[in-house]
Design an enzyme around this catalytic site. Structure first.
Site: not given
Ligand code: GLA
Length: 695
Positions: A438, A497
């Site tokens: 990420d 997301d």
């Molecule tokens: C980001 C990612 C999500 C998740 C969160 C975890 O927002 O896009 O998919 O992994 O972090 O904190």
């Protein structure tokens, strides 16, 4: 004056003509017969004398337009001092050309490389070498400066936002410039790395389109500019801050590659070329793409060993093949304000380490994946306390956070070494098959986005060399780092997301112009959806995630028996058809009813295909229009079946259910021309159509 010459690839021809200060692109488009008289073609499209132009009369919109020759638009190369590059020849083969330029006064050599690759895309790069004796600051060097054909009269921009990636904006090009820039140090949400020009409203199956992409995970910029002459140019390249690319004597700067599709075959033609290209570049995988179960939207930070063991069982029961523990697993991480940088297992949550969970996951036949965010550090972390100067910062100035975090300076070798050691240890100590990598903040206020992107590539490459079987996913608050640079290292992207199926159908459609379905991570989310609050039935949610790399991001323990059963059946459908979906040719379909979104994936030998026909809102008409199915072998006959479970209310409106169950047989031609009329009136209706050649 150089004689006209051409390069060809993927059904596209480019014809160049020499002008005193650089080559002109006289033609770019559909292929031309081998014996085409290039002198005659160039003469036929040449411009005559016009008012208000330099007296040498030469065209100015070359593949390297420059103010030093009188070009009044945006130049393809910009330095911190006036420069004027003159043509120094070219070398061409049948499908590639290298153009050379120099500025004798400044001692600079500039090279443009344009070449077709087997996918049919044109790959271009530019580089600048300083052979002089002074430092030179580079402000802009286009990886591609493309004089656009006159039919290019509209632009599509794909900029979006968190939870709303790849929004599709079409607009006619008038005067001036349409421009997109990524400034946050990652590919970002602004669509800066993707540029599209069309000959009218963009259509899936027809129409002339130029589509360009910068294969780069840092700052990017592109623009389409209309000159006062009515001519247009498209440029795309890395966005540089002043001082970021200063060349000392002997140094060279090279742009990332730009990939460009030319065609008269609509967005599906763009898809075909980019999908083939990514399939060539993608890291090879050991087997089919497994069904993910991801813990994030199921439990967020509410982690405990018993909960996760339970979830592992529930994931196995519905048919998941990979269990991904998303965030919250490392030392002190109880919410998103702390602990990034401390990549060791939290002993409060996991008194026995991750091993019991991994063993349970593996005992149930799944493999194990883990979330990390290596480029970041929380101010409240052991790492930051030990190395407060490792984050990007300006001495004496505040250190503003985003999502409570700072970014590490990946330009520094010691920082990369530390990250390599931490991640390498994690991968050595645990049976980890997959990392969700990420990147949840933009880079500000200082730092070189270029150094950061190059440092990121070096770290990932080193880790992949040490652990070649570990699959990596690129996530950046959802789809904030999606490009062919990262995708030659990562097996897939977390597209958004936002797991709302209606939103995802729109998103996947736009994203699929550049990305094949198998690299788009799509998970079946909960209802109501945590991002949009929308309630959707399980079958619709599952079908929307099917033409992608499918997973589940909801707690199966909180589903009804019926929902679990519907989900299980769809995971089976995915497993049965994933080789087709992930290896076939994907076409989106121009539907007569704009409320219906439809696509088909046809196997390379055209023996089999799977289509998805979905409605996202209530129809105005009472009877849905037939949907034509393109891409099949017109001469072949196909048995048409509708994989079950069928959408309940719509199934009651089927003309002859028994006939659909038995599987009518139709020719590819009839399917492409007459199509199928399925009940598609109510919102949330999604039909799958399976087609198999009858020999
Ligand atoms: C980001 C990612 C999500 C998740 C969160 C975890 O927002 O896009 O998919 O992994 O972090 O904190």
């Amino acid at each position: 004056m150089v004689a006209p010459f051409r390069i060809d690839g993927g059904g596209t021809a480019l014809v160049f003509a020499g002008v005193p200060h650089g080559p002109l692109l006289a033609y770019a488009g559909e292929g031309l017969a081998p014996d085409t008289d290039l002198d005659a073609l160039v003469a036929a499209v040449a411009t005559g004398p016009r008012e208000n132009r330099p007296d040498d009369g030469a065209d100015l919109l070359t593949v390297l337009p420059q103010p030093g020759w009188g070009f009044g638009g945006e130049p393809a190369v910009q330095l911190d001092r006036p420069a004027r590059f003159e043509s120094a020849g070219h070398e061409a083969t049948a499908d590639a050309v290298t153009f050379r330029f120099r500025d004798p006064l400044l001692g600079l050599a500039l090279t443009l490389e344009w070449g077709f690759v087997p996918s049919g895309l044109l790959v271009t790069r530019a580089s600048l070498a300083n052979h002089g004796d002074a430092r030179v600051g580079l402000l802009w060097l286009a990886a591609l400066a493309l004089p656009l054909p006159s039919w290019a009269t509209r632009a599509v921009e794909t900029g979006g936002r968190w939870g709303g990636e790849f929004a599709w904006h079409e607009a006619p090009l008038s005067t001036g410039r349409v421009e997109k820039a990524a400034r946050g140090g990652r590919t970002g949400f602004d669509g800066a790395a993707f540029a599209i020009a069309t000959d009218g409203a963009a259509r899936e199956e027809t129409g002339r389109i130029v589509a360009a992409h910068l294969a780069w995970s840092g700052n990017a910029r592109h623009f389409i500019e209309t000159l006062s002459s009515g001519e247009r140019q498209l440029q795309i390249g890395e966005r540089l801050e002043p001082g970021e690319a200063t060349l000392a004597p002997g140094e060279v700067y090279a742009t990332p590659p730009a990939l460009t599709s030319f065609g008269a075959d609509g967005l599906n033609g763009v898809r075909r070329r980019f999908h083939a290209e990514l399939r060539d570049r993608s890291p090879p995988l050991a087997g089919p793409r497994r069904v993910h179960f991801n813990s994030w939207e199921a439990v967020y930070f509410d982690l405990s060993e018993p909960t996760l063991l339970d979830l592992a069982d529930a994931a196995a029961d519905i048919g998941a093949e990979r269990f991904v523990l998303d965030d919250g697993w490392f030392r002190g991480r109880r919410d998103d304000r702390t602990s990034l940088g401390d990549w060791t297992v939290d002993r409060h949550v996991f008194p026995n380490g991750l091993h019991p969970l991994i063993e349970r996951v593996r005992a149930r036949g799944l493999d194990f994946g883990l979330w990390v965010e290596p480029e970041m550090v929380s101010p409240d972390s052991e790492l930051h306390r030990a190395h407060p100067d490792w984050c990007l910062h300006a001495a004496g100035r505040p250190r503003p956070t985003q999502r409570g975090q700072l970014a590490l300076d990946l330009g520094r070798g010691e920082v990369r070494d530390h990250l390599f050691v931490s991640l390498d240890r994690l991968l050595r100590d645990h049976a980890i098959a997959y990392l969700k990598w990420d990147h949840n903040r933009d880079l500000f206020p200082v730092g070189s986005a270029r150094a950061q992107a190059l440092g990121f590539y070096e770290l990932v490459d080193r880790l992949r060399a040490a652990h070649p079987r570990v699959e990596i996913e690129s996530c950046a608050s959802g789809g904030g780092r999606i490009d062919f640079g990262v995708l030659s290292r990562a097996a897939r992207v977390w597209a958004s997301d936002n797991t709302d199926a209606v939103e995802r159908l729109r998103l996947h459609r736009a994203m699929s112009v550049f990305l094949p379905p198998e690299v788009i991570g799509a998970h079946v989310g909960a209802s109501p959806n945590p991002t949009t609050g929308r309630r959707l039935g399980m079958a619709f949610r599952a079908r929307a995630a099917l033409f992608a790399h499918l997973g589940v991001e909801a707690d199966p323990r909180r589903m009804t028996d019926r929902e679990r059963e519907t989900l299980r059946r769809h995971l089976e459908l995915y497993k049965r058809h994933r080789a087709l979906i992930h290896g076939g040719r994907q076409s989106l379909i121009d539907t007569d009813d704009t409320g219906v979104t439809a696509q088909i994936v046809v196997a390379p030998d055209r023996r089999e295909a799977l289509a998805l026909l979905a409605r996202v809102d209530q129809a105005v008409a009472g009877a849905a229009a037939p949907v034509r199915l393109p891409g099949l072998d017109p001469a072949a006959r196909y048995r048409v079946t509708l994989p079950e479970p069928w959408p309940g209310r719509a199934a009651r409106q089927l003309a002859d259910p028994d006939r659909w169950r038995a599987g009518p047989i139709l020719s590819g031609e009839a399917l492409a021309r007459a199509g199928l009329r399925l009940p598609l009136v109510h919102p949330e209706t999604a039909w799958l159509v399976h087609l198999e050649q009858v020999l």
